[in-house]
Scaffold this active site. Sequence first.
Site, PDB file in Angstrom:
ATOM      1  N   ASN A   9       0.879  -1.172   0.000  1.00  0.00           N
ATOM      2  CA  ASN A   9       0.000   0.000   0.000  1.00  0.00           C
ATOM      3  C   ASN A   9       0.912   1.216   0.000  1.00  0.00           C
ATOM      4  O   ASN A   9       1.562   1.527   0.998  1.00  0.00           O
ATOM      5  CB  ASN A   9      -0.920   0.010   1.236  1.00  0.00           C
ATOM      6  CG  ASN A   9      -1.800   1.247   1.285  1.00  0.00           C
ATOM      7  OD1 ASN A   9      -1.369   2.350   0.973  1.00  0.00           O
ATOM      8  ND2 ASN A   9      -3.054   1.075   1.710  1.00  0.00           N
ATOM      9  N   GLU A  36      -3.914   1.737  -2.951  1.00  0.00           N
ATOM     10  CA  GLU A  36      -4.095   3.147  -2.590  1.00  0.00           C
ATOM     11  C   GLU A  36      -3.196   4.049  -3.431  1.00  0.00           C
ATOM     12  O   GLU A  36      -2.492   4.914  -2.918  1.00  0.00           O
ATOM     13  CB  GLU A  36      -3.863   3.372  -1.091  1.00  0.00           C
ATOM     14  CG  GLU A  36      -4.638   4.561  -0.577  1.00  0.00           C
ATOM     15  CD  GLU A  36      -4.604   4.725   0.942  1.00  0.00           C
ATOM     16  OE1 GLU A  36      -5.134   5.745   1.414  1.00  0.00           O
ATOM     17  OE2 GLU A  36      -4.049   3.862   1.645  1.00  0.00           O
ATOM     18  N   TYR A 107      -7.802  -4.099  -2.416  1.00  0.00           N
ATOM     19  CA  TYR A 107      -7.687  -3.078  -1.381  1.00  0.00           C
ATOM     20  C   TYR A 107      -9.017  -3.012  -0.641  1.00  0.00           C
ATOM     21  O   TYR A 107      -9.972  -2.379  -1.088  1.00  0.00           O
ATOM     22  CB  TYR A 107      -7.318  -1.736  -2.020  1.00  0.00           C
ATOM     23  CG  TYR A 107      -7.256  -0.566  -1.066  1.00  0.00           C
ATOM     24  CD1 TYR A 107      -6.725  -0.707   0.217  1.00  0.00           C
ATOM     25  CD2 TYR A 107      -7.716   0.690  -1.450  1.00  0.00           C
ATOM     26  CE1 TYR A 107      -6.681   0.368   1.087  1.00  0.00           C
ATOM     27  CE2 TYR A 107      -7.667   1.775  -0.581  1.00  0.00           C
ATOM     28  CZ  TYR A 107      -7.148   1.606   0.683  1.00  0.00           C
ATOM     29  OH  TYR A 107      -7.102   2.678   1.547  1.00  0.00           O
ATOM     30  N   ASP A 150      -3.696  -4.973   0.524  1.00  0.00           N
ATOM     31  CA  ASP A 150      -4.008  -4.409   1.827  1.00  0.00           C
ATOM     32  C   ASP A 150      -5.438  -4.828   2.137  1.00  0.00           C
ATOM     33  O   ASP A 150      -6.390  -4.221   1.651  1.00  0.00           O
ATOM     34  CB  ASP A 150      -3.865  -2.882   1.792  1.00  0.00           C
ATOM     35  CG  ASP A 150      -4.289  -2.224   3.096  1.00  0.00           C
ATOM     36  OD1 ASP A 150      -4.572  -2.960   4.066  1.00  0.00           O
ATOM     37  OD2 ASP A 150      -4.343  -0.983   3.136  1.00  0.00           O
ATOM     38  N   ASN A 152      -6.638  -4.879   5.161  1.00  0.00           N
ATOM     39  CA  ASN A 152      -7.061  -4.049   6.291  1.00  0.00           C
ATOM     40  C   ASN A 152      -7.615  -4.844   7.468  1.00  0.00           C
ATOM     41  O   ASN A 152      -8.451  -4.331   8.234  1.00  0.00           O
ATOM     42  CB  ASN A 152      -8.079  -2.994   5.823  1.00  0.00           C
ATOM     43  CG  ASN A 152      -7.403  -1.651   5.575  1.00  0.00           C
ATOM     44  OD1 ASN A 152      -6.609  -1.182   6.381  1.00  0.00           O
ATOM     45  ND2 ASN A 152      -7.709  -1.037   4.435  1.00  0.00           N
ATOM     46  N   ASP A 252       2.637   4.333   5.452  1.00  0.00           N
ATOM     47  CA  ASP A 252       2.543   3.687   6.759  1.00  0.00           C
ATOM     48  C   ASP A 252       2.537   2.158   6.642  1.00  0.00           C
ATOM     49  O   ASP A 252       2.575   1.453   7.659  1.00  0.00           O
ATOM     50  CB  ASP A 252       1.334   4.193   7.553  1.00  0.00           C
ATOM     51  CG  ASP A 252       0.054   4.268   6.750  1.00  0.00           C
ATOM     52  OD1 ASP A 252       0.073   3.943   5.547  1.00  0.00           O
ATOM     53  OD2 ASP A 252      -0.991   4.661   7.313  1.00  0.00           O
ATOM     54  N   HIS A 253       2.508   1.662   5.422  1.00  0.00           N
ATOM     55  CA  HIS A 253       2.638   0.229   5.147  1.00  0.00           C
ATOM     56  C   HIS A 253       4.021  -0.062   4.566  1.00  0.00           C
ATOM     57  O   HIS A 253       4.655   0.832   3.988  1.00  0.00           O
ATOM     58  CB  HIS A 253       1.609  -0.234   4.112  1.00  0.00           C
ATOM     59  CG  HIS A 253       0.186  -0.124   4.554  1.00  0.00           C
ATOM     60  ND1 HIS A 253      -0.591  -1.216   4.867  1.00  0.00           N
ATOM     61  CD2 HIS A 253      -0.624   0.963   4.702  1.00  0.00           C
ATOM     62  CE1 HIS A 253      -1.805  -0.825   5.195  1.00  0.00           C
ATOM     63  NE2 HIS A 253      -1.853   0.498   5.101  1.00  0.00           N
TER      64      HIS A 253
END
Length: 262
Positions: A9, A36, A107, A150, A152, A252-253
């Site tokens: 991501n 993303e 995603y 991702d 999540n 942040d990934h």
Amino acid sequence: MTFTLATWNINSVRLREGLVTRLMAEEQPDILCLQECKSPVEKIPVEQFQALGYRYMVARGEKGYNGVAILSKLPIMDAGDRDFARMGHARHVAARLENGVTIHNCYVPAGGDIPDREVNAKFGQKLDFLTDMREWCRWDRPDRSILVGDLNIAPREDDVWSHKALLKIVSHTPIEVEHLYQVMEAGGWQDITRKDIPSGLLYSWWSYRAADWDAADKGRRLDHIWATPDIANAGHSSRILRPVRGWLQPSDHVPVFATFDL
């Protein structure tokens, strides 16, 4: 045929184009799946990626949000996309290799902050998205397929820094984990990362909110590589590139890798 695949991501492919090219140059995965991307397909900076050998791309995009792309050194053809939960978002795309293996790049919606669909529509959308994924797998059961992205959700107790602290936090709630496992069961998907690294704390995401993400180490494993049973044993050499979280202006990934002998 042996190839290495990575999923990441990137949190804006245009903003972090330099990080993508750095990963390509330093790690040289044969296939890189991004989520993303936050860009229309026509504005993805493909020229820089092509210069590094990634001559093929299958992608779906939209301005400022979502977006998924599969960048490859190996020839791939567009294998379509699915609009899970009918959200109208660019959250899934598939590509097929010349050997017939299909790669699904997903995603899953983050789901907002409150794990209650009655007061948080985004959480309901996340559950509906996963339910649609389950039904797709159930009625069009995949074979010779790899699913990455991702998702999540950090499903296992050792996929989060504190199981007890996160039980009521979106991404680790029992209902999300149940929905994710239903997707896995419906498609016969096997978790390649955990096949290779069966125990121990393992993270692919650390919040921007932490003043020192590395010292706090409050991570979650939100990014996954799965494979169908007919090819799962061909997957190996899984790794998560934690140091990438410390690159300048990072996502942040971090990227998750696996190699397949097919």
